[in-house]
Motif scaffolding. Structure first.
Motif, PDB file in Angstrom:
ATOM      1  N   VAL A 177       0.840  -1.201   0.000  1.00  0.00           N
ATOM      2  CA  VAL A 177       0.000   0.000   0.000  1.00  0.00           C
ATOM      3  C   VAL A 177       0.876   1.253   0.000  1.00  0.00           C
ATOM      4  CG1 VAL A 177      -1.728   1.308   1.272  1.00  0.00           C
ATOM      5  CG2 VAL A 177      -1.871  -1.184   1.190  1.00  0.00           C
ATOM      6  N   ASP A 178       0.630   2.127  -0.972  1.00  0.00           N
ATOM      7  CA  ASP A 178       1.382   3.383  -1.082  1.00  0.00           C
ATOM      8  C   ASP A 178       0.510   4.520  -0.544  1.00  0.00           C
ATOM      9  OD1 ASP A 178       2.838   5.614  -1.751  1.00  0.00           O
ATOM     10  OD2 ASP A 178       3.380   4.902  -3.754  1.00  0.00           O
ATOM     11  N   TRP A 179       0.649   4.774   0.743  1.00  0.00           N
ATOM     12  CA  TRP A 179      -0.156   5.802   1.401  1.00  0.00           C
ATOM     13  C   TRP A 179       0.174   7.190   0.873  1.00  0.00           C
ATOM     14  CZ3 TRP A 179      -3.819   3.566   4.303  1.00  0.00           C
ATOM     15  CH2 TRP A 179      -3.575   2.278   4.794  1.00  0.00           C
ATOM     16  N   VAL A 180       1.421   7.405   0.493  1.00  0.00           N
ATOM     17  CA  VAL A 180       1.832   8.712  -0.027  1.00  0.00           C
ATOM     18  C   VAL A 180       1.145   8.985  -1.362  1.00  0.00           C
ATOM     19  CG1 VAL A 180       3.792  10.094  -0.806  1.00  0.00           C
ATOM     20  CG2 VAL A 180       4.033   8.586   1.192  1.00  0.00           C
ATOM     21  N   TRP A 181       1.059   7.958  -2.209  1.00  0.00           N
ATOM     22  CA  TRP A 181       0.370   8.123  -3.494  1.00  0.00           C
ATOM     23  C   TRP A 181      -1.072   8.569  -3.285  1.00  0.00           C
ATOM     24  CZ3 TRP A 181      -3.923   5.256  -5.173  1.00  0.00           C
ATOM     25  CH2 TRP A 181      -4.328   5.519  -6.482  1.00  0.00           C
ATOM     26  N   MET A 182      -1.753   8.001  -2.286  1.00  0.00           N
ATOM     27  CA  MET A 182      -3.158   8.329  -2.052  1.00  0.00           C
ATOM     28  C   MET A 182      -3.340   9.784  -1.620  1.00  0.00           C
ATOM     29  SD  MET A 182      -6.276   7.374  -2.284  1.00  0.00           S
ATOM     30  CE  MET A 182      -6.372   5.594  -2.501  1.00  0.00           C
ATOM     31  N   CYS A 183      -2.271  10.436  -1.178  1.00  0.00           N
ATOM     32  CA  CYS A 183      -2.366  11.854  -0.801  1.00  0.00           C
ATOM     33  C   CYS A 183      -2.352  12.773  -2.023  1.00  0.00           C
ATOM     34  CB  CYS A 183      -1.226  12.229   0.142  1.00  0.00           C
ATOM     35  SG  CYS A 183      -1.342  11.456   1.773  1.00  0.00           S
ATOM     36  N   ASN A 184      -2.017  12.234  -3.186  1.00  0.00           N
ATOM     37  CA  ASN A 184      -2.073  12.996  -4.438  1.00  0.00           C
ATOM     38  C   ASN A 184      -1.300  14.310  -4.347  1.00  0.00           C
ATOM     39  OD1 ASN A 184      -2.865  13.613  -7.089  1.00  0.00           O
ATOM     40  ND2 ASN A 184      -4.728  14.659  -6.401  1.00  0.00           N
ATOM     41  N   GLY A 185      -0.145  14.264  -3.707  1.00  0.00           N
ATOM     42  CA  GLY A 185       0.680  15.460  -3.594  1.00  0.00           C
ATOM     43  C   GLY A 185       0.290  16.382  -2.465  1.00  0.00           C
ATOM     44  N   GLY A 186      -0.790  16.063  -1.759  1.00  0.00           N
ATOM     45  CA  GLY A 186      -1.241  16.900  -0.652  1.00  0.00           C
ATOM     46  C   GLY A 186      -0.811  16.333   0.687  1.00  0.00           C
ATOM     47  N   ARG A 187      -1.416  16.855   1.714  1.00  0.00           N
ATOM     48  CA  ARG A 187      -1.038  16.469   3.074  1.00  0.00           C
ATOM     49  C   ARG A 187      -1.848  15.292   3.597  1.00  0.00           C
ATOM     50  NH1 ARG A 187      -1.020  20.829   8.046  1.00  0.00           N
ATOM     51  NH2 ARG A 187      -0.008  19.528   9.627  1.00  0.00           N
ATOM     52  N   PHE A 188      -3.112  15.196   3.143  1.00  0.00           N
ATOM     53  CA  PHE A 188      -4.014  14.185   3.685  1.00  0.00           C
ATOM     54  C   PHE A 188      -4.455  13.216   2.587  1.00  0.00           C
ATOM     55  CE2 PHE A 188      -4.822  18.172   6.098  1.00  0.00           C
ATOM     56  CZ  PHE A 188      -4.265  17.764   7.306  1.00  0.00           C
ATOM     57  N   PRO A 189      -4.701  11.962   2.944  1.00  0.00           N
ATOM     58  CA  PRO A 189      -5.122  10.981   1.937  1.00  0.00           C
ATOM     59  C   PRO A 189      -6.484  11.320   1.345  1.00  0.00           C
ATOM     60  CG  PRO A 189      -4.366   9.888   3.950  1.00  0.00           C
ATOM     61  CD  PRO A 189      -4.503  11.343   4.269  1.00  0.00           C
ATOM     62  N   SER A 190      -6.616  11.069   0.061  1.00  0.00           N
ATOM     63  CA  SER A 190      -7.916  11.186  -0.599  1.00  0.00           C
ATOM     64  C   SER A 190      -8.823  10.062  -0.113  1.00  0.00           C
ATOM     65  CB  SER A 190      -7.740  11.095  -2.112  1.00  0.00           C
ATOM     66  OG  SER A 190      -8.982  10.898  -2.760  1.00  0.00           O
ATOM     67  N   MET A 191     -10.126  10.270  -0.254  1.00  0.00           N
ATOM     68  CA  MET A 191     -11.061   9.202   0.094  1.00  0.00           C
ATOM     69  C   MET A 191     -11.076   8.098  -0.951  1.00  0.00           C
ATOM     70  SD  MET A 191     -14.263  11.047   1.973  1.00  0.00           S
ATOM     71  CE  MET A 191     -13.990  11.965   3.504  1.00  0.00           C
ATOM     72  N   GLY A 192     -10.482   8.373  -2.122  1.00  0.00           N
ATOM     73  CA  GLY A 192     -10.436   7.311  -3.116  1.00  0.00           C
ATOM     74  C   GLY A 192     -10.020   7.795  -4.489  1.00  0.00           C
ATOM     75  N   TRP A 193     -10.103   6.884  -5.440  1.00  0.00           N
ATOM     76  CA  TRP A 193      -9.651   7.138  -6.811  1.00  0.00           C
ATOM     77  C   TRP A 193     -10.497   6.303  -7.757  1.00  0.00           C
ATOM     78  CZ3 TRP A 193      -7.877   3.853 -10.587  1.00  0.00           C
ATOM     79  CH2 TRP A 193      -7.175   4.414 -11.661  1.00  0.00           C
ATOM     80  N   THR A 194     -10.794   6.849  -8.933  1.00  0.00           N
ATOM     81  CA  THR A 194     -11.482   6.075  -9.969  1.00  0.00           C
ATOM     82  C   THR A 194     -10.720   6.201 -11.280  1.00  0.00           C
ATOM     83  OG1 THR A 194     -12.912   7.895 -10.724  1.00  0.00           O
ATOM     84  CG2 THR A 194     -13.728   6.524  -8.896  1.00  0.00           C
ATOM     85  N   PRO A 195     -10.794   5.185 -12.126  1.00  0.00           N
ATOM     86  CA  PRO A 195     -10.120   5.273 -13.428  1.00  0.00           C
ATOM     87  C   PRO A 195     -10.676   6.403 -14.283  1.00  0.00           C
ATOM     88  CG  PRO A 195     -10.832   3.020 -12.963  1.00  0.00           C
ATOM     89  CD  PRO A 195     -11.449   3.885 -11.921  1.00  0.00           C
ATOM     90  N   GLU A 196     -11.952   6.709 -14.086  1.00  0.00           N
ATOM     91  CA  GLU A 196     -12.601   7.713 -14.931  1.00  0.00           C
ATOM     92  C   GLU A 196     -12.237   9.141 -14.538  1.00  0.00           C
ATOM     93  OE1 GLU A 196     -14.806   3.944 -14.782  1.00  0.00           O
ATOM     94  OE2 GLU A 196     -14.224   5.366 -13.209  1.00  0.00           O
ATOM     95  N   ASN A 197     -12.117   9.399 -13.240  1.00  0.00           N
ATOM     96  CA  ASN A 197     -11.958  10.781 -12.778  1.00  0.00           C
ATOM     97  C   ASN A 197     -10.746  11.024 -11.892  1.00  0.00           C
ATOM     98  OD1 ASN A 197     -14.514  11.725 -13.961  1.00  0.00           O
ATOM     99  ND2 ASN A 197     -15.463  10.393 -12.432  1.00  0.00           N
ATOM    100  N   GLY A 198      -9.949  10.013 -11.668  1.00  0.00           N
ATOM    101  CA  GLY A 198      -8.775  10.202 -10.826  1.00  0.00           C
ATOM    102  C   GLY A 198      -9.136  10.283  -9.353  1.00  0.00           C
ATOM    103  N   PHE A 199      -8.390  11.094  -8.611  1.00  0.00           N
ATOM    104  CA  PHE A 199      -8.581  11.178  -7.165  1.00  0.00           C
ATOM    105  C   PHE A 199      -9.874  11.901  -6.801  1.00  0.00           C
ATOM    106  CE2 PHE A 199      -3.984  10.515  -7.359  1.00  0.00           C
ATOM    107  CZ  PHE A 199      -3.826   9.538  -6.381  1.00  0.00           C
TER     108      PHE A 199
END
Length: 674
Positions: free
Chosen positions: A195-217
């Motif tokens: 699990v890449d927790w840093v990737w889920m932050c999308n360059g920000g400080r806090f993790p995103s709630m999720g990601w979809t192939p259609e719309n990204g984070f």
């Protein structure tokens, strides 16, 4: 290079001297007055223990019958039919990743209680982790929220979910710690490290709630107190791609309902889910004692239900618990204030049951009510029980009982009861070195005071809208010759209309609060034979607008909700109207728009506007005939206001009266000319 044995890899954090010291500091800490992780005989009366054992045993059947033995996936929901009914059809529901995490924790409880043989539990757990490691689609180690029960393929176009992945991992790590089985430890460690927790932050400080192939984070992040507490502990202690310590500095707002003070989040599950695994009794960080806060949130949730007894017949001393569940109309995240209460009389048995570690006697009394009640109607009670114990929810006012049980309510209910009875889940999970490392990284220390706030703590209260306390505004009648063209803000005719105030006492939603709650809106209403006149006097030091007219509800604005026929509002009803007014970007002009029916009604609205140094004044003329009020003696309405600023540090919503999920508006009486 040869890989180290998995037993060494799984416990590689234990060599840290800091972790050893921290573990010693935490051993045996228990908050006074709350249940302890001790022997059953020391804390649970035998009569209660036997009853709770039966509740757990029935609930356990969900994970026996609704888990696919070929891959370990667990149905999100299943019909709670009578015992002995036909076999479960896996095609009825998608699988839930969070449900798998709960299942992986439930199986060891079944082993300890004698409901499942250890070898069967081991085999099912190995199968599950093998499938997730080798065949389940993932994105940087994160899994889809819902997947097909047989193939594991993405279902319902759902998102890659950060929180559901965290709930799955918690179950996997707990299972590894419990069984001490080499394959389970190896697989759990592999899944955790991937699990890449840093990737889920999308360059920000806090993790995103999720990601979809259609719309990204997904734009929404875990930047606030929530069930994401568990996600952060796993992310801070992760062996690879961990989050830094400052990620723990997410927003925490303290709220009050009656005498109860706690961290704000309305549904009970947000307080419960992390503490299925995390034993936070007698511990605090720089911000809170989260266990004590959850006790207070539980008591407040129950009190709010009791205060609503005149509005909803479902609620009683032993019938309470607002949390996410299926309702008569749809799935809702039911909850209590502060912030908007979501309530329609629906109770989820899991709401009280999962509170058993926070308020044991109240939770047990509620469970006995659901099982043995002589007060619940027989038609309700008969439908409430099935092969998996209690169904998801019920509502006496609507003669509704959910036909299904849900994994994410059944699992926590069983596990929290086990924590109350034996502390088993807490005991094993809190021995995990990554968890101990994360607790230290987050700044947890022993706490024997249970104190959460001081005189300097800002504590927010929001309005608690209750249908049986629906307010009424009496609107005086104007002389026939009154018109907006000749109207003046200094006209003494406004002295005849009651002046209503929307301020800190009518906060609906706290998103980002200002340092000083000095926002204030006065409104008044008059009418004549042709129009409704609504006057606004707004005191706001910073007016901000950056959106186009069709999105000006995101700006500083005032909203008028109106239904010309009854007290309900739905945004798409024949008699629903929503008028929004907001200054433009220059602050010199007022924009006014009707949002439900659109341009045809917007063109019939008239207004007068005066900019002030600290806000503005406005009068809006609403034509009665165009808005279905030509012959009305009363109608339903509410006034709301949205306050933001340019820097994005303030975001607040105020409302006069606005219930959810079924929206009820206040009453406007149109007084007639004597």
């Amino acid at each position: 290079m040869r890989q180290r044995p998995c037993s060494v890899r799984f416990y590689k954090f234990a060599v840290s001297g800091l972790i050893v010291i921290f573990l010693v500091n935490l051993v045996g800490l228990v908050a006074p007055g709350y249940c302890k992780s001790a022997a059953v005989s020391e804390k649970v009366p035998l009569a209660d223990d036997a009853f709770l054992d039966e509740v757990q045993r029935q609930t356990f059947q969900y994970f026996v019958e609704c888990s696919n033995p070929a891959n370990g996936l667990v149905m999100d929901k299943a019909l709670n039919l009578p015992t002995g009914s036909e076999a479960i059809d896996f095609s009825y529901s998608a699988a839930t990743i969070a449900g798998v995490g709960f299942a992986l924790s439930v199986y060891p409880v079944g082993v300890e209680r004698g409901w499942m043989k250890r070898e069967k539990a081991l085999d099912l757990t190995r199968t599950t982790l093998r499938f997730f490691a080798e065949k389940m689609e993932h994105k940087h180690g994160f899994f889809y929220h819902f997947v097909d029960m047989n193939t594991g393929a993405r279902a319902m176009n759902c998102e890659i979910s950060s929180i559901d992945t965290a709930l799955f991992l918690a179950g996997a790590l707990f299972a590894a710690q419990y069984y001490k089985d080499s394959e389970i430890q190896e697989r759990a460690q592999f899944l955790y490290e991937r699990v890449d927790w840093v990737w889920m932050c999308n360059g920000g400080r806090f993790p995103s709630m999720g990601w979809t192939p259609e719309n990204g984070f997904i734009k929404a992040t875990w930047d606030h107190y929530s069930e994401g507490l568990l996600l952060y502990i796993l992310a801070l202690g992760a062996p690879k791609h961990p989050l830094p310590a400052d990620a723990w500095d997410f927003r925490r707002l303290w709220g009050r309902y009656k005498e109860y003070v706690y961290l704000i989040n309305q549904p009970l599950f947000t307080h419960q889910f992390p503490q299925v695994w995390l034993d936070l009794r007698g511990k605090r960080d720089a911000y809170a004692n989260y266990f004590t806060s959850s006790v207070q949130a539980t008591l407040a949730n129950r009190q709010f239900c009791l205060d609503l007894r005149q509005s909803y017949q479902t609620f009683s001393e032993n019938c309470w618990g607002l949390t996410a569940c299926i309702g008569p109309d749809n799935y809702h995240a039911y909850g209590a204030p502060p912030n908007p209460a979501v309530v329609d009389g629906t109770v989820a048995p899991a709401g009280a049951a999962c509170s058993i570690v926070f308020a044991p006697q109240l939770a047990i009394a509620a469970l006995r009510e659901y099982y043995d009640s002589r007060t619940l109607p027989e038609s309700i009670k008969k439908r409430l029980h099935g092969r998996f114990g209690l169904s998801d929810s019920f509502n006496l006012d609507r003669d509704f009982v959910a036909s299904e049980a849900f994994a994410i309510n059944q699992g926590p209910m069983l596990l929290m009861i086990e924590n109350y009875r034996s502390g088993m889940v807490w005991k094993h999970f809190m021995q995990l070195p990554p968890v101990l490392q994360a607790m230290q990284k987050a700044g947890f220390k022993p706490d024997t005071t249970d104190a959460n706030t001081t005189d300097e703590t800002t504590i927010y209260e929001t309005a608690a809208y209750m249908p049986h306390l629906r307010p009424v505004y009496a609107t005086p009648f104007l002389p026939h010759d009154y018109s907006l063209a000749s109207a003046s803000f200094a006209d003494p005719v406004w002295d005849t209309a009651a002046k209503m105030v929307i301020d800190r006492n009518l906060i609906q939603t706290i998103i980002k609060p200002p340092t000083s709650l000095d926002y204030q809106l006065h409104w008044q209403m008059l009418h004549n034979s042709e129009s409704i006149f609504v006057r606004f006097d707004l005191h706001d030091s910073e007016l901000h607008a950056e959106n186009a007219d069709e999105r000006m509800y995101h700006d500083d604005c005032i909203e008028v909700y109106l239904n010309s026929r009854d007290e309900k509002f739905s945004w798409n009803g024949e008699h629903d109207y929503q008028i929004i007014l907001s200054p433009d970007a220059s602050g010199k002009n007022l924009r006014v728009r009707e949002f439900v029916k659109g341009a045809s009604l917007t063109s019939q609205l008239r207004w007068k506007f005066q900019r002030l140094p600290d806000g503005y004044r406005a009068i809006i003329a609403i034509p009665k005939k165009a808005f279905g009020l030509a012959d009305a003696s009363s109608f339903a309405a509410s006034i709301a206001a949205h306050d933001i600023n340019a820097s994005g540090t303030i975001d607040m919503k105020y409302s006069w009266f606005f219930t959810q999920p079924e929206i009820t508006l206040a009453e406007i009486k149109l007084l007639q000319d004597d």
